[in-house]
Scaffold this motif. Structure first.
Motif, PDB file in Angstrom:
ATOM      1  N   GLU A  82      40.511  47.049  36.263  1.00  0.00           N
ATOM      2  CA  GLU A  82      41.474  47.934  37.120  1.00  0.00           C
ATOM      3  C   GLU A  82      40.626  48.448  38.355  1.00  0.00           C
ATOM      4  N   THR A  83      39.598  49.003  37.906  1.00  0.00           N
ATOM      5  CA  THR A  83      38.337  49.575  38.666  1.00  0.00           C
ATOM      6  C   THR A  83      37.994  48.754  39.791  1.00  0.00           C
ATOM      7  N   VAL A  84      37.720  47.463  39.256  1.00  0.00           N
ATOM      8  CA  VAL A  84      37.035  46.463  40.261  1.00  0.00           C
ATOM      9  C   VAL A  84      38.061  46.129  41.205  1.00  0.00           C
ATOM     10  N   LYS A  85      39.474  45.701  40.673  1.00  0.00           N
ATOM     11  CA  LYS A  85      40.428  45.649  41.595  1.00  0.00           C
ATOM     12  C   LYS A  85      40.792  46.651  42.835  1.00  0.00           C
ATOM     13  N   TYR A  86      40.460  47.800  42.377  1.00  0.00           N
ATOM     14  CA  TYR A  86      40.650  48.945  43.417  1.00  0.00           C
ATOM     15  C   TYR A  86      39.604  48.895  44.166  1.00  0.00           C
ATOM     16  N   MET A  87      38.490  48.752  43.785  1.00  0.00           N
ATOM     17  CA  MET A  87      37.216  48.690  44.530  1.00  0.00           C
ATOM     18  C   MET A  87      37.289  47.396  45.523  1.00  0.00           C
ATOM     19  N   SER A  88      37.806  46.320  45.030  1.00  0.00           N
ATOM     20  CA  SER A  88      38.023  45.446  45.913  1.00  0.00           C
ATOM     21  C   SER A  88      38.906  45.531  47.190  1.00  0.00           C
ATOM     22  N   SER A  89      39.954  46.628  46.899  1.00  0.00           N
ATOM     23  CA  SER A  89      41.103  46.788  47.835  1.00  0.00           C
ATOM     24  C   SER A  89      40.389  47.852  48.764  1.00  0.00           C
ATOM     25  N   LEU A  90      39.572  48.503  48.511  1.00  0.00           N
ATOM     26  CA  LEU A  90      38.660  49.437  49.121  1.00  0.00           C
ATOM     27  C   LEU A  90      37.574  48.703  50.175  1.00  0.00           C
ATOM     28  N   LYS A  91      37.406  47.426  49.969  1.00  0.00           N
ATOM     29  CA  LYS A  91      36.550  46.578  50.309  1.00  0.00           C
ATOM     30  C   LYS A  91      34.829  47.157  50.073  1.00  0.00           C
ATOM     31  N   VAL A  92      34.847  47.269  49.034  1.00  0.00           N
ATOM     32  CA  VAL A  92      33.350  47.762  48.630  1.00  0.00           C
ATOM     33  C   VAL A  92      32.619  46.501  48.276  1.00  0.00           C
ATOM     34  N   PRO A  93      31.479  46.312  48.682  1.00  0.00           N
ATOM     35  CA  PRO A  93      30.706  45.136  48.672  1.00  0.00           C
ATOM     36  C   PRO A  93      30.344  44.947  46.861  1.00  0.00           C
ATOM     37  N   PHE A  94      30.475  43.878  46.627  1.00  0.00           N
ATOM     38  CA  PHE A  94      30.223  43.368  45.324  1.00  0.00           C
ATOM     39  C   PHE A  94      31.039  44.262  44.290  1.00  0.00           C
ATOM     40  N   PRO A  95      32.131  44.174  44.478  1.00  0.00           N
ATOM     41  CA  PRO A  95      32.989  45.234  43.500  1.00  0.00           C
ATOM     42  C   PRO A  95      32.783  45.248  41.837  1.00  0.00           C
ATOM     43  N   THR A  96      32.193  44.166  41.302  1.00  0.00           N
ATOM     44  CA  THR A  96      32.180  44.172  39.826  1.00  0.00           C
ATOM     45  C   THR A  96      30.688  44.742  39.827  1.00  0.00           C
ATOM     46  N   LEU A  97      29.808  44.409  40.431  1.00  0.00           N
ATOM     47  CA  LEU A  97      28.422  45.067  40.400  1.00  0.00           C
ATOM     48  C   LEU A  97      28.459  46.687  40.836  1.00  0.00           C
ATOM     49  N   THR A 126      31.847  58.502  48.405  1.00  0.00           N
ATOM     50  CA  THR A 126      32.675  59.228  49.548  1.00  0.00           C
ATOM     51  C   THR A 126      32.911  58.481  50.689  1.00  0.00           C
ATOM     52  N   TYR A 127      32.187  57.655  51.019  1.00  0.00           N
ATOM     53  CA  TYR A 127      32.274  56.831  52.101  1.00  0.00           C
ATOM     54  C   TYR A 127      33.394  55.540  51.903  1.00  0.00           C
ATOM     55  N   PHE A 128      33.328  54.949  50.999  1.00  0.00           N
ATOM     56  CA  PHE A 128      34.267  53.793  50.729  1.00  0.00           C
ATOM     57  C   PHE A 128      35.378  54.315  50.232  1.00  0.00           C
ATOM     58  N   GLY A 129      35.457  55.367  49.433  1.00  0.00           N
ATOM     59  CA  GLY A 129      36.769  55.802  48.790  1.00  0.00           C
ATOM     60  C   GLY A 129      37.692  56.783  49.609  1.00  0.00           C
ATOM     61  N   TRP A 145      39.383  58.989  58.162  1.00  0.00           N
ATOM     62  CA  TRP A 145      39.669  58.407  59.629  1.00  0.00           C
ATOM     63  C   TRP A 145      40.286  57.205  59.950  1.00  0.00           C
ATOM     64  N   SER A 146      40.573  56.349  58.940  1.00  0.00           N
ATOM     65  CA  SER A 146      41.413  55.371  59.070  1.00  0.00           C
ATOM     66  C   SER A 146      42.816  55.168  58.358  1.00  0.00           C
ATOM     67  N   ALA A 147      43.108  56.531  57.789  1.00  0.00           N
ATOM     68  CA  ALA A 147      44.351  56.745  56.937  1.00  0.00           C
ATOM     69  C   ALA A 147      45.602  56.320  57.689  1.00  0.00           C
ATOM     70  N   PRO A 148      46.576  55.508  57.388  1.00  0.00           N
ATOM     71  CA  PRO A 148      47.773  55.093  57.868  1.00  0.00           C
ATOM     72  C   PRO A 148      48.533  56.268  58.568  1.00  0.00           C
ATOM     73  N   ASN A 149      48.704  57.358  57.987  1.00  0.00           N
ATOM     74  CA  ASN A 149      49.595  58.575  58.238  1.00  0.00           C
ATOM     75  C   ASN A 149      48.884  59.716  57.944  1.00  0.00           C
ATOM     76  N   LYS A 150      49.545  60.970  58.635  1.00  0.00           N
ATOM     77  CA  LYS A 150      48.986  62.369  58.613  1.00  0.00           C
ATOM     78  C   LYS A 150      48.950  62.717  57.123  1.00  0.00           C
ATOM     79  N   LYS A 151      49.869  62.614  56.240  1.00  0.00           N
ATOM     80  CA  LYS A 151      49.800  62.747  54.916  1.00  0.00           C
ATOM     81  C   LYS A 151      48.554  62.323  54.157  1.00  0.00           C
ATOM     82  N   GLU A 152      48.462  61.150  54.332  1.00  0.00           N
ATOM     83  CA  GLU A 152      47.385  60.310  53.532  1.00  0.00           C
ATOM     84  C   GLU A 152      45.896  60.556  54.308  1.00  0.00           C
ATOM     85  N   LYS A 153      46.035  60.988  55.408  1.00  0.00           N
ATOM     86  CA  LYS A 153      44.917  61.465  56.125  1.00  0.00           C
ATOM     87  C   LYS A 153      44.276  62.878  55.565  1.00  0.00           C
ATOM     88  N   ASN A 154      45.328  63.671  55.441  1.00  0.00           N
ATOM     89  CA  ASN A 154      45.005  65.098  54.792  1.00  0.00           C
ATOM     90  C   ASN A 154      44.359  64.777  53.530  1.00  0.00           C
TER      91      ASN A 154
END
Length: 126
Positions: free
Chosen positions: A31-46, A83-86, A90-99
């Motif tokens: 589940e964590t690998v899938k979540y990291m993939s969705s965040l576009k973390v490089p090499f999510p499994t590693l 912190t950077y990837f997760g 600055w790219s959140a889709p709405n104000k609630k998610e941005k906050n």
């Protein structure tokens, strides 16, 4: 002697979030690998394996005074990319998610500051 006890208690409390995170990431590895993939973390499994190890080793190192400096460095190295990837507020889709993401981003900045303080204190408190 009192300062050593307080330093130990503080390190223990600080470390718990990282130890819990590392254990949770390993127990829910796929589940964590899938979540990291969705965040576009490089090499999510590693990255999942590496972040789990960094969180566990860093948290454990901070608790055990002889490895406090190395543990704090591991936590800093864990926090910067997470912190950077997760928490890209600055790219959140709405104000609630941005906050929400900004709060998590700032929490991680504060934790990084705490790890720096622990690293420096470990050099002076023997």
């Amino acid at each position: 002697m009192t300062i050593l006890i307080l330093f130990l208690i503080g390190r223990f409390l600080f470390s718990m979030i990282f130890i819990f995170t590392g254990i949770t990431q390993l127990l829910k590895f796929n589940e964590t690998v899938k979540y990291m993939s969705s965040l576009k973390v490089p090499f999510p499994t590693l990255s999942t394996l590496g972040s789990s190890i960094m969180a566990l080793a860093g948290g454990g190192g901070i608790i055990y005074h002889s490895y406090c400096l190395y543990g704090a460095i591991a936590i800093i190295l864990f926090l910067v990319p997470s912190t950077y990837f997760g928490h890209k507020f600055w790219s959140a889709p709405n104000k609630k998610e941005k906050n929400n993401q900004m709060q998590h981003f700032m929490k991680n900045i504060a934790l990084t500051g705490g790890a720096i303080i622990i690293a420096v204190a470990s050099l002076y408190i023997k």
